[in-house]
Design a protein around this motif. Structure first.
Motif, short mmCIF file in Angstrom:
data_model
loop_
_atom_site.label_atom_id
_atom_site.label_comp_id
_atom_site.label_asym_id
_atom_site.label_seq_id
_atom_site.Cartn_x
_atom_site.Cartn_y
_atom_site.Cartn_z
N ASP A 97 0.82 -1.22 0.00
CA ASP A 97 0.00 0.00 0.00
C ASP A 97 0.86 1.26 0.00
OD1 ASP A 97 0.25 -1.59 2.41
OD2 ASP A 97 -0.62 0.06 3.53
N GLY A 98 2.17 1.14 0.19
CA GLY A 98 3.05 2.30 0.09
C GLY A 98 3.61 2.52 -1.30
N LEU A 99 3.20 1.72 -2.28
CA LEU A 99 3.70 1.84 -3.65
C LEU A 99 3.42 3.23 -4.21
CD1 LEU A 99 4.84 0.50 -6.27
CD2 LEU A 99 2.46 -0.09 -6.82
N ARG A 100 4.48 3.88 -4.71
CA ARG A 100 4.32 5.20 -5.31
C ARG A 100 5.61 5.57 -6.05
NH1 ARG A 100 4.41 9.25 -0.17
NH2 ARG A 100 3.76 10.68 -1.80
N LEU A 101 5.56 6.64 -6.83
CA LEU A 101 6.78 7.18 -7.42
C LEU A 101 7.62 7.81 -6.31
CD1 LEU A 101 5.44 8.86 -10.68
CD2 LEU A 101 6.59 6.65 -10.46
N GLY A 102 8.87 7.42 -6.21
CA GLY A 102 9.67 7.90 -5.10
C GLY A 102 11.15 7.84 -5.38
N ASP A 103 11.92 7.87 -4.30
CA ASP A 103 13.38 7.87 -4.36
C ASP A 103 13.89 6.45 -4.12
OD1 ASP A 103 16.09 8.19 -4.03
OD2 ASP A 103 15.96 9.66 -2.40
N PRO A 104 14.50 5.81 -5.11
CA PRO A 104 15.00 4.44 -4.92
C PRO A 104 15.95 4.30 -3.74
CG PRO A 104 15.10 5.06 -7.24
CD PRO A 104 14.75 6.30 -6.49
N VAL A 105 16.72 5.35 -3.43
CA VAL A 105 17.67 5.26 -2.33
C VAL A 105 16.95 4.98 -1.02
CG1 VAL A 105 19.38 6.54 -0.96
CG2 VAL A 105 19.41 6.67 -3.46
N GLN A 106 15.75 5.51 -0.86
CA GLN A 106 14.99 5.25 0.37
C GLN A 106 14.66 3.76 0.48
OE1 GLN A 106 10.80 6.74 1.26
NE2 GLN A 106 12.03 8.24 2.36
#
Length: 325
Positions: free
Chosen positions: A228-237
């Motif tokens: 449910d946290g799937l989203r466009l984001g920062d891969p480093v995180q």
């Protein structure tokens, strides 16, 4: 609250028992302990022959779970998400959520060896999945900066958690320690604002919660939970979570050979920053859950004892590695 949800869930599942292959006359509902917090509620439902896992979310979290539901086949096929059977509404409570096949398994103490290699390969595919990135963008995900991602995830959680801790501090946490945690969170926020590497676009599909308790080992296989946290984001995180602290090994990503896994494309500046930020999260978040566990009965007692130990261990390691004061 959990008892009310269980009663409403039992009624709703009984009404749809044929659809989910359950015997309405023998249906039982049991709460499932969630070490990661108390926003969503998990239950095991069964009839002595078949079992399912139900995740119930309040209105604030439903959109995130609905996205997972919409992408369920893709995520199960390509990214080890658990098979999702459907969705159930509990209109009397304003809640609802997905239903999964029940999987008998256990979580690993740490992610290492062959499991780590498999998860690294999966994560590289996820971060480079251009088609999924397009789907997420069309679903409303803006292309933000890595600075935006940090403030919307870890920093906002630090601020919210610290407010709850300050309102009802555990007996082993004094005002000076709370002030120190606030100072550390503020210092991290200022570093992000000054760091050019955080101005880069955060445009890769990311899981957002890659810690060991979201991995389930069963029958020689593994399943990755909580999409449910799937989203466009920062891969480093994502990398900092996968290669960072766990309950039994609190070392951050900087203490591991991270380039072997994350590759040369990962920003070293953000990796080293997230090493510090994720370890601070393991200092603050267990305290926030300790406070919230007050109304969780025997589950709460277990959570409080474990989280107090984790907090103290993470605090000691953080001061050893990062505390400049």
């Amino acid at each position: 609250m959990r008892e009310d949800l269980a009663a409403h869930l039992c009624h709703a599942l009984a009404a749809r028992s044929v659809e989910f292959g359950l015997d309405a006359e023998k249906l039982t509902i049991e709460p499932v302990l969630n070490w990661g917090g108390f926003v969503n509620r998990s239950f095991r439902a069964g009839d002595g022959r078949r079992r399912v896992h139900v995740k119930i979310a309040p209105p604030s979290e439903r959109a995130r779970l609905r996205r997972w539901h919409a992408l369920r086949d893709r995520l199960t096929r390509a990214y080890h998400a658990p098979p999702m059977l459907g969705w159930i509404e509990l209109p009397e409570t304003g809640t609802g959520g997905p239903i999964f096949e029940w999987i008998d398994g256990e979580t690993p103490d740490v992610i290492e060896g062959a499991l780590l290699q498999d998860m690294v390969a999966m994560l590289r595919r996820l971060h480079s999945d251009a088609a999924l990135a397009s789907i997420l963008a069309e679903d409303g995900d803006p292309v933000r900066t890595c600075e935006d991602v940090y403030f919307e995830t870890l920093h906002e959680r630090f601020v919210e958690d610290l407010a709850g801790i300050e309102a009802a501090p555990p007996p082993f946490v004094d005002d000076a320690r709370i002030a120190w945690m606030r100072e550390q969170a503020a210092a991290l926020a200022e570093r992000v604002r000054r760091q050019p590497a955080f101005a880069e676009p955060a445009d890769a599909p990311c899981h957002g919660d890659l810690w060991a308790n979201n991995v389930l080992l069963h029958e020689g296989r593994w399943t990755l939970l909580d999409w449910d946290g799937l989203r466009l984001g920062d891969p480093v995180q994502d990398w900092a979570m996968l290669l960072g602290p766990s309950r039994t090994d609190l070392r951050p990503i900087s203490a591991r050979p991270w380039r072997r896994y994350a590759g040369e494309a990962a920003s070293e500046e953000r990796v080293l920053f997230y090493a510090r930020a994720t370890l601070l999260d393991w200092i603050i978040d267990p305290l926030a859950d300790w406070v919230e566990a007050a109304h969780e009965g025997r589950h709460g007692i277990l959570i409080r004892a474990s989280n107090a130990r984790v907090h103290e261990s993470a605090l000691g390691l953080y001061r050893e590695l990062f505390d400049e004061g």
